[in-house]
Motif scaffolding. Structure first.
Motif, PDB file in Angstrom:
ATOM      1  N   PHE A 260      -7.557 -11.870  -3.590  1.00  0.00           N
ATOM      2  CA  PHE A 260      -7.871 -10.455  -3.393  1.00  0.00           C
ATOM      3  C   PHE A 260      -6.831  -9.614  -4.143  1.00  0.00           C
ATOM      4  CE2 PHE A 260      -9.051 -12.975   0.291  1.00  0.00           C
ATOM      5  CZ  PHE A 260     -10.391 -12.656   0.464  1.00  0.00           C
TER       6      PHE A 260
ATOM      7  N   GLU B 161      -5.423  -5.840  -4.968  1.00  0.00           N
ATOM      8  CA  GLU B 161      -5.411  -4.500  -4.386  1.00  0.00           C
ATOM      9  C   GLU B 161      -4.586  -3.562  -5.260  1.00  0.00           C
ATOM     10  OE1 GLU B 161      -3.752  -5.012  -0.542  1.00  0.00           O
ATOM     11  OE2 GLU B 161      -5.405  -6.250   0.227  1.00  0.00           O
TER      12      GLU B 161
ATOM     13  N   HIS C 284      -2.721   0.203  -5.459  1.00  0.00           N
ATOM     14  CA  HIS C 284      -2.143   1.223  -4.577  1.00  0.00           C
ATOM     15  C   HIS C 284      -1.443   2.289  -5.429  1.00  0.00           C
ATOM     16  CE1 HIS C 284      -2.725  -1.337  -0.974  1.00  0.00           C
ATOM     17  NE2 HIS C 284      -2.453  -2.339  -1.812  1.00  0.00           N
TER      18      HIS C 284
ATOM     19  N   SER D  75      -6.466   3.737  -8.533  1.00  0.00           N
ATOM     20  CA  SER D  75      -6.070   2.473  -7.905  1.00  0.00           C
ATOM     21  C   SER D  75      -7.136   1.394  -8.106  1.00  0.00           C
ATOM     22  CB  SER D  75      -5.808   2.681  -6.410  1.00  0.00           C
ATOM     23  OG  SER D  75      -6.978   3.141  -5.745  1.00  0.00           O
ATOM     24  N   SER D  76      -8.405   1.789  -8.045  1.00  0.00           N
ATOM     25  CA  SER D  76      -9.481   0.808  -8.245  1.00  0.00           C
ATOM     26  C   SER D  76      -9.506   0.300  -9.676  1.00  0.00           C
ATOM     27  CB  SER D  76     -10.832   1.429  -7.880  1.00  0.00           C
ATOM     28  OG  SER D  76     -10.871   1.817  -6.524  1.00  0.00           O
TER      29      SER D  76
ATOM     30  N   ALA E  99      -6.719  -2.238 -10.295  1.00  0.00           N
ATOM     31  CA  ALA E  99      -7.010  -3.545  -9.705  1.00  0.00           C
ATOM     32  C   ALA E  99      -8.050  -4.294 -10.528  1.00  0.00           C
ATOM     33  CB  ALA E  99      -7.496  -3.375  -8.267  1.00  0.00           C
TER      34      ALA E  99
ATOM     35  N   ALA F 117     -11.672  -7.128  -6.170  1.00  0.00           N
ATOM     36  CA  ALA F 117     -10.707  -6.071  -6.496  1.00  0.00           C
ATOM     37  C   ALA F 117     -11.020  -4.836  -5.680  1.00  0.00           C
ATOM     38  CB  ALA F 117     -10.755  -5.752  -7.990  1.00  0.00           C
ATOM     39  N   THR F 118      -9.973  -4.223  -5.119  1.00  0.00           N
ATOM     40  CA  THR F 118     -10.142  -3.071  -4.236  1.00  0.00           C
ATOM     41  C   THR F 118      -9.071  -2.031  -4.540  1.00  0.00           C
ATOM     42  OG1 THR F 118     -10.913  -4.593  -2.512  1.00  0.00           O
ATOM     43  CG2 THR F 118     -10.389  -2.344  -1.831  1.00  0.00           C
ATOM     44  N   GLY F 119      -9.446  -0.757  -4.474  1.00  0.00           N
ATOM     45  CA  GLY F 119      -8.481   0.326  -4.608  1.00  0.00           C
ATOM     46  C   GLY F 119      -8.246   1.006  -3.275  1.00  0.00           C
ATOM     47  N   PHE F 120      -7.003   1.174  -2.874  1.00  0.00           N
ATOM     48  CA  PHE F 120      -6.660   1.802  -1.595  1.00  0.00           C
ATOM     49  C   PHE F 120      -6.024   3.182  -1.772  1.00  0.00           C
ATOM     50  CE2 PHE F 120      -6.930  -2.685  -0.495  1.00  0.00           C
ATOM     51  CZ  PHE F 120      -7.614  -2.649   0.712  1.00  0.00           C
TER      52      PHE F 120
ATOM     53  N   GLN G 292      -2.204   3.129   1.987  1.00  0.00           N
ATOM     54  CA  GLN G 292      -1.489   1.988   2.571  1.00  0.00           C
ATOM     55  C   GLN G 292      -0.083   1.906   1.977  1.00  0.00           C
ATOM     56  OE1 GLN G 292      -3.594  -1.738   2.548  1.00  0.00           O
ATOM     57  NE2 GLN G 292      -5.390  -0.902   3.586  1.00  0.00           N
TER      58      GLN G 292
ATOM     59  N   GLU H 296      -1.065  -5.581  -5.631  1.00  0.00           N
ATOM     60  CA  GLU H 296      -0.801  -6.757  -4.798  1.00  0.00           C
ATOM     61  C   GLU H 296      -1.889  -7.796  -5.022  1.00  0.00           C
ATOM     62  OE1 GLU H 296      -0.261  -5.834  -0.708  1.00  0.00           O
ATOM     63  OE2 GLU H 296       1.573  -4.656  -1.035  1.00  0.00           O
TER      64      GLU H 296
END
Length: 277
Positions: free
Chosen positions: A194, A196, A198, A216-217, A220, A240-243, A247, A265
Motif C-alpha cells: 500500500f 500512501e 501525505h 498527495s494522490s 503516490a 495507491a492512496t492520497g491522504f 494524517q 509511505e
C-alpha cells in the motif's frame, strides 16, 4: 375230569433295561450341567473322560474337545491371580476421544498459524535489514526510515527525496532510488503493498493540483508506477492512496514538522496470504 393246573402269569420286565439307561443318561446330563455351571475345567474334563469311557466306549459327543478348551479359556480369564492386561490404563469413552481429536486438530491449526506469522515477521525483518543497509550505504538516515509494525514493514520516504516542492514528478535520481527500493520489495509469495501520499497543511493552489488531495494522490500513483516497472512485482498486489494533510505525524506549526508530514509511505503487508475483510 381232570382239573387243569393254573399257570401263573409272569410280568414282562424287559422295560427295566431302557428305563435304567434313561435314568443313567439323565444323571449324567445333570452332572454335566452342574459341572458346566461351576466352570471348573478340571472337574469337567474328568467327568467327560469318565462318561465317554463308561457309556460310549470313549467315542461320541463328549470326545469333542472344543467345548472343554472354551471353558478352559474362560476359566483362565476369570481367575483372580491373572493380571488384567488393561489394568491401570485409563480408558476414554468414544465421545471423549472424538473431542480430544477435534482439540488436537484445532491446536494444530493454531500452531500452524503462529508458525506462519513468525515466518512472515522473519521475512519482513530480512527486508528491513536490506533497506537499512541501503540507507546506511547512501547516508540517507535523515531521508529514509524502515519500521516494523503490527501491520507490516513501513518505509517512510521523507520530503525532498522524491519530489520538488509542489510537484508530483520524480527526477531521474528519484526514479533510480525508487527502482532500487522496488528490487527490495520482491517477495515469494507476493505481498500486498500500500502506497500512501501525505502533505502538510499548506494548501495547494496550482492549476494541476487545486488541493492537497490531488497532490498527495498523484505522488503516490507516480511512485507506484516507477515501482511496477519491475516485472517481478505483481500489480494486483499494489494500491495507491492520497491522504492530503489529514494524517500528520508531526505538528504543522513549525517548518520541521511540516517537512515531516510531507512524505510517501510504503506499507508491506505482514501477511503473505491474501486477506479479505
Amino acid at each position: 375230569m381232570k382239573r387243569k393246573k393254573k399257570h401263573e402269569d409272569h410280568v414282562d420286565e424287559s422295560w427295566l433295561i431302557p428305563y435304567a439307561d434313561i435314568l443313567t443318561l439323565l444323571l449324567a446330563l445333570f452332572i454335566v450341567l452342574f459341572a458346566a455351571s461351576e466352570v471348573n475345567s478340571q472337574k469337567f474334563q474328568e467327568i467327560s473322560d469318565s462318561f465317554n469311557k463308561e457309556l460310549q466306549g470313549g467315542t461320541g459327543i463328549l470326545d469333542n474337545q472344543s467345548a472343554v478348551e472354551t471353558f478352559e479359556e474362560t476359566s483362565k480369564l476369570a481367575e483372580p491371580n491373572d493380571a488384567d492386561p488393561t489394568e491401570g490404563e485409563a480408558t476414554t469413552p468414544p465421545e471423549a476421544e472424538e473431542e480430544v481429536d477435534d482439540n488436537k486438530i484445532e491446536m494444530t491449526a493454531e500452531e500452524i498459524e503462529q508458525l506462519a506469522l513468525a515466518e512472515d515477521y522473519k521475512e519482513l525483518a530480512a527486508i528491513q535489514d536490506k533497506i537499512k543497509a541501503y540507507i546506511a550505504e547512501r547516508n540517507m538516515e535523515d531521508k529514509l526510515e524502515a519500521e516494523l509494525t503490527s501491520k507490516g514493514l513501513v518505509l517512510k520516504i521523507k520530503d525532498g527525496v522524491l519530489y520538488r516542492s509542489g510537484s508530483a514528478d520524480l527526477s531521474e535520481e528519484s526514479q533510480t532510488i525508487t527502482a532500487e527500493i522496488g528490487n527490495m520489495l520482491v517477495t515469494d509469495p507476493p505481498r500486498s503493498i500500500f502506497i500512501e501520499g501525505h502533505t502538510d497543511n499548506v494548501p495547494s493552489t496550482s492549476a494541476q493540483f487545486p488541493s492537497n488531495w490531488e497532490l498527495s494522490s498523484a505522488r503516490a500513483i507516480n511512485f507506484m508506477k516507477i515501482l511496477l516497472e519491475n516485472d517481478n512485482l505483481d500489480p494486483r498486489k499494489f494500491s495507491a492512496t492520497g491522504f492530503a494533510e489529514h494524517q500528520p505525524i508531526a505538528s504543522n506549526d513549525t517548518a520541521e514538522g511540516r517537512a515531516e508530514n510531507r512524505r510517501v509511505e510504503v506499507l508491506i503487508s505482514l501477511y503473505s496470504h491474501e486477506e479479505t475483510e
